[in-house]
Structure formats: C-alpha cells, structure tokens
Design a protein around this motif. Structure first.
Motif, PDB file in Angstrom:
ATOM      1  N   HIS A  91       0.851  -1.182   0.000  1.00  0.00           N
ATOM      2  CA  HIS A  91       0.000   0.000   0.000  1.00  0.00           C
ATOM      3  C   HIS A  91       0.891   1.238   0.000  1.00  0.00           C
ATOM      4  N   TRP A  92       0.655   2.157  -0.949  1.00  0.00           N
ATOM      5  CA  TRP A  92       1.403   3.413  -0.954  1.00  0.00           C
ATOM      6  C   TRP A  92       0.915   4.307   0.174  1.00  0.00           C
ATOM      7  N   ASP A  94      -1.036   7.212   1.807  1.00  0.00           N
ATOM      8  CA  ASP A  94      -2.397   7.599   1.439  1.00  0.00           C
ATOM      9  C   ASP A  94      -2.432   8.719   0.403  1.00  0.00           C
ATOM     10  N   ASP A  95      -1.571   9.707   0.552  1.00  0.00           N
ATOM     11  CA  ASP A  95      -1.578  10.843  -0.376  1.00  0.00           C
ATOM     12  C   ASP A  95      -1.050  10.484  -1.761  1.00  0.00           C
ATOM     13  N   LEU A  96      -0.506   9.281  -1.902  1.00  0.00           N
ATOM     14  CA  LEU A  96      -0.045   8.816  -3.217  1.00  0.00           C
ATOM     15  C   LEU A  96      -1.080   7.902  -3.872  1.00  0.00           C
ATOM     16  N   GLY A  97      -2.220   7.760  -3.238  1.00  0.00           N
ATOM     17  CA  GLY A  97      -3.301   6.996  -3.863  1.00  0.00           C
ATOM     18  C   GLY A  97      -3.530   5.623  -3.290  1.00  0.00           C
ATOM     19  N   GLY A  98      -2.538   5.078  -2.579  1.00  0.00           N
ATOM     20  CA  GLY A  98      -2.739   3.796  -1.920  1.00  0.00           C
ATOM     21  C   GLY A  98      -2.630   2.578  -2.816  1.00  0.00           C
ATOM     22  N   ASN A  99      -3.215   2.612  -4.016  1.00  0.00           N
ATOM     23  CA  ASN A  99      -3.278   1.443  -4.898  1.00  0.00           C
ATOM     24  C   ASN A  99      -1.884   1.023  -5.349  1.00  0.00           C
ATOM     25  N   PHE A 100      -1.490  -0.211  -4.983  1.00  0.00           N
ATOM     26  CA  PHE A 100      -0.142  -0.678  -5.284  1.00  0.00           C
ATOM     27  C   PHE A 100       0.034  -1.110  -6.737  1.00  0.00           C
ATOM     28  N   LYS A 101      -1.066  -1.197  -7.480  1.00  0.00           N
ATOM     29  CA  LYS A 101      -0.951  -1.605  -8.884  1.00  0.00           C
ATOM     30  C   LYS A 101      -0.384  -0.474  -9.736  1.00  0.00           C
ATOM     31  N   SER A 102      -0.680   0.764  -9.355  1.00  0.00           N
ATOM     32  CA  SER A 102      -0.088   1.912 -10.049  1.00  0.00           C
ATOM     33  C   SER A 102       1.150   2.344  -9.281  1.00  0.00           C
ATOM     34  N   GLN A 103       1.908   3.284  -9.851  1.00  0.00           N
ATOM     35  CA  GLN A 103       3.148   3.699  -9.202  1.00  0.00           C
ATOM     36  C   GLN A 103       3.337   5.204  -9.329  1.00  0.00           C
ATOM     37  N   PRO A 104       3.696   5.884  -8.219  1.00  0.00           N
ATOM     38  CA  PRO A 104       3.941   7.319  -8.284  1.00  0.00           C
ATOM     39  C   PRO A 104       5.296   7.619  -8.917  1.00  0.00           C
ATOM     40  N   SER A 105       5.542   8.875  -9.188  1.00  0.00           N
ATOM     41  CA  SER A 105       6.852   9.256  -9.696  1.00  0.00           C
ATOM     42  C   SER A 105       7.867   9.180  -8.557  1.00  0.00           C
ATOM     43  N   PRO A 106       9.145   8.932  -8.849  1.00  0.00           N
ATOM     44  CA  PRO A 106      10.161   8.891  -7.790  1.00  0.00           C
ATOM     45  C   PRO A 106      10.215  10.171  -6.973  1.00  0.00           C
ATOM     46  N   ARG A 111       9.190  12.843  -1.715  1.00  0.00           N
ATOM     47  CA  ARG A 111       8.609  13.924  -0.930  1.00  0.00           C
ATOM     48  C   ARG A 111       7.725  13.375   0.190  1.00  0.00           C
ATOM     49  N   TYR A 112       6.864  12.422  -0.142  1.00  0.00           N
ATOM     50  CA  TYR A 112       5.963  11.883   0.875  1.00  0.00           C
ATOM     51  C   TYR A 112       6.686  10.945   1.831  1.00  0.00           C
ATOM     52  N   TYR A 113       7.720  10.285   1.356  1.00  0.00           N
ATOM     53  CA  TYR A 113       8.517   9.433   2.235  1.00  0.00           C
ATOM     54  C   TYR A 113       9.132  10.271   3.355  1.00  0.00           C
ATOM     55  N   LEU A 114       9.711  11.415   3.002  1.00  0.00           N
ATOM     56  CA  LEU A 114      10.326  12.282   4.004  1.00  0.00           C
ATOM     57  C   LEU A 114       9.275  12.843   4.967  1.00  0.00           C
ATOM     58  N   LEU A 115       8.112  13.207   4.429  1.00  0.00           N
ATOM     59  CA  LEU A 115       7.036  13.713   5.287  1.00  0.00           C
ATOM     60  C   LEU A 115       6.566  12.636   6.266  1.00  0.00           C
ATOM     61  N   GLU A 116       6.439  11.405   5.782  1.00  0.00           N
ATOM     62  CA  GLU A 116       5.968  10.323   6.636  1.00  0.00           C
ATOM     63  C   GLU A 116       7.012   9.944   7.683  1.00  0.00           C
ATOM     64  N   CYS A 117       8.293  10.060   7.340  1.00  0.00           N
ATOM     65  CA  CYS A 117       9.343   9.804   8.333  1.00  0.00           C
ATOM     66  C   CYS A 117       9.261  10.828   9.461  1.00  0.00           C
ATOM     67  N   TYR A 160      11.024   0.041  -1.191  1.00  0.00           N
ATOM     68  CA  TYR A 160      11.211   1.110  -0.199  1.00  0.00           C
ATOM     69  C   TYR A 160       9.936   1.319   0.615  1.00  0.00           C
ATOM     70  N   GLN A 161       8.787   1.259  -0.055  1.00  0.00           N
ATOM     71  CA  GLN A 161       7.521   1.471   0.643  1.00  0.00           C
ATOM     72  C   GLN A 161       7.273   0.371   1.671  1.00  0.00           C
ATOM     73  N   ARG A 162       7.522  -0.860   1.280  1.00  0.00           N
ATOM     74  CA  ARG A 162       7.297  -1.984   2.191  1.00  0.00           C
ATOM     75  C   ARG A 162       8.250  -1.921   3.388  1.00  0.00           C
ATOM     76  N   ILE A 163       9.496  -1.523   3.143  1.00  0.00           N
ATOM     77  CA  ILE A 163      10.450  -1.365   4.241  1.00  0.00           C
ATOM     78  C   ILE A 163       9.952  -0.306   5.220  1.00  0.00           C
ATOM     79  N   PHE A 164       9.393   0.782   4.672  1.00  0.00           N
ATOM     80  CA  PHE A 164       8.886   1.832   5.566  1.00  0.00           C
ATOM     81  C   PHE A 164       7.769   1.289   6.452  1.00  0.00           C
TER      82      PHE A 164
END
Length: 275
Positions: A91-92, A94-106, A111-117, A160-164
């Motif tokens: 699961h991405w 939430d602000d990236l859409g959540g759906n793991f079938k699609s993929q956001p831009s790096p 940006r959201y990874y740093l915010l979530e950290c 990276y998402q799963r590790i987070f």
C-alpha cells in the motif's frame, strides 16, 4: 550483575516463552486446519474404498460437513491475512493513492517518504511521552537518496515502501513500550517460513534490531510485537512473528546512565502474504 537485574532477566525469560508461543500460534492454526481438511478427505476415500456398502450417507455427510468447515476456516484466515497485507504492506502512502498496482513518480514518492518519516518521529515521540519517557528520535533505515539531491530508483519504490511500513510498525510498538532503538533496523528480503501449510501462504520479512529500555519496561517490550501500539481497536496491524529475543543488562554509559536498563536484541518476521 545485581540481584534486581537477575530478577528481571528471569521475568524476561518467562515472558519470552509466552511471546514466542503467541507468535507461533497463527502458522500452527493454519497447519492444523490444513491437516484436518486433508484427513477428512482421506478418511472418506479410505472408507469408500474399503467397504463401499458399509458407509452410510450420514457418515459421508458428516465427513463432508467437517471438511467444508475446515476449508472455510482456512479461507477466513487467508482472507484476514490478505486484507492486512493489502492495507498495511502492499500500500502506498495515502496521499499517493494507496493502490499498489499503479506507481507514483520517484520525486513524489521521495517527498511523501520524508514527510511520513517526520510524522513517524513525532508520533513515536508522543507514544514515549504517554509512557512517561523522554521524547527522542529513532534511527531510521538509511538510503542514500534520503539525504542526497537525488531521487530513488523507480524500480525499487515498492521495496522502499514496504520497508517503511515494517519500520513504522516496529518503531511504534517499541515507543508504546517505552523503548528506544540502539541503531537502525535491519530489514531483509522475504524468505520462506517453515511448514508446507505456512510456506504456501506467506513468506516472512526478516527484521533485526536492538532495543534499550528500563527494567521497569521490560515486560512491555517483550510483548511489544504481539499487540497494537494504539489499543485493541486496531486489529489490522501488520502481523509480526517473534523468532528470537536476547536480554542482557545494558552496559553503563557515561555517568552510569546504563544503570537499571536492559538491552533486548530481537529477531522478527513480518508476515508477507504470497500473491
């Protein structure tokens, strides 16, 4: 080693047995259900082959009912794991859409990874304070692109998402128990778990880390991974299986700051349902 420390190590060892027993309960239940299903089918086949005319319809119906009930229990357990897997691991943000079938831009992911950290650090600090402990930051898994002016590898975003999510789950659990991390978690690649009934359903993501806690918090730390960090109303947390716990007195730091503290080296598996 002081008498007090020896006391807590004995208590810790007893609690460890309870934690390990709980951690193994899910795969054992799945194995038992899988075995019951196979046994019910085998009994029916043997009875029919040995004496077709001696098996009444009531016997056949009872065996079939037991088999169907066991199959439904297996399906329910798999369904529960699948929901957690989808909601808590695949699961991405939430602000990236959540759906793991699609993929956001790096760039968006970074940006959201740093915010979530940052959010994780704040909320873990809140959990520490609620436990009556000093607020502090937790060491996070390090990636070069986090601090450098670069974007993550687009082919590795899901990893990276799963590790987070695994890191998020473990840190929140430790913070709720009043423990800190001695260093970043070591999170490996998914690996097979023991038992045919288990290995056909899911893998385990290995997690290793070292927690430092007060002796008074030892019991809470030993049970940190078998319950919600936020209370009983959040049953869909990513499941963690305890593989091993080692408890030793924490070495004294400057000014004897290690007094009354213990070090807990933990090895876990985060449950990863096979697609």
């Amino acid at each position: 080693m002081s008498a007090r420390t020896r006391f807590w190590l004995v208590i810790g060892a007893a609690a460890l047995l309870a934690v390990v027993a709980w951690a193994l309960s899910l795969p054992r239940r799945l194995q038992a259900l899988d075995k019951r299903t196979a046994e019910a089918a085998a009994i029916e086949d043997r009875l029919r082959a040995a004496s077709p005319g001696a098996v009444g319809e009531a016997t056949v119906a009872a065996q079939r009912t037991a088999q169907i009930a066991a199959e439904k229990q297996v399906e329910a357990a798999v369904g529960a794991i699948r929901r957690v897997d989808r909601q808590r691991l695949d699961h991405w943000f939430d602000d990236l859409g959540g759906n793991f079938k699609s993929q956001p831009s790096p760039a968006d992911f970074k940006r959201y990874y740093l915010l979530e950290c940052d959010a994780l650090q704040r909320e873990a600090g809140d959990l520490l304070e609620a436990r009556g402990r000093e607020r502090r930051s937790y060491p996070l898994v390090e990636f070069s692109w986090v601090k450098e002016e670069e974007t993550p590898d687009p082919n590795a975003l899901r990893a990276y998402q799963r590790i987070f999510w695994v890191q998020d789950r473990v840190i929140r659990a430790l913070a709720a128990a009043g423990a800190e991390l001695e260093g970043p978690l070591e999170i490996g690649e998914p690996e097979a778990l023991g038992g045919v009934a288990v290995s056909r359903l899911y893998d385990g993501i290995p997690v290793r880390g070292t927690a430092i806690a007060r002796e008074a918090d030892l019991r809470a730390v030993l049970h940190a991974f078998d319950r919600s960090a936020t209370g009983p109303d959040t049953p869909d947390l990513l499941p963690l299986r305890v593989r091993n716990l080692e408890i030793t007195p924490a070495s004294l730091g400057e000014g004897g700051s290690g007094a009354g503290r213990v070090r807990v080296v933990f090895e876990l598996h985060a449950v990863d349902l096979k697609n």
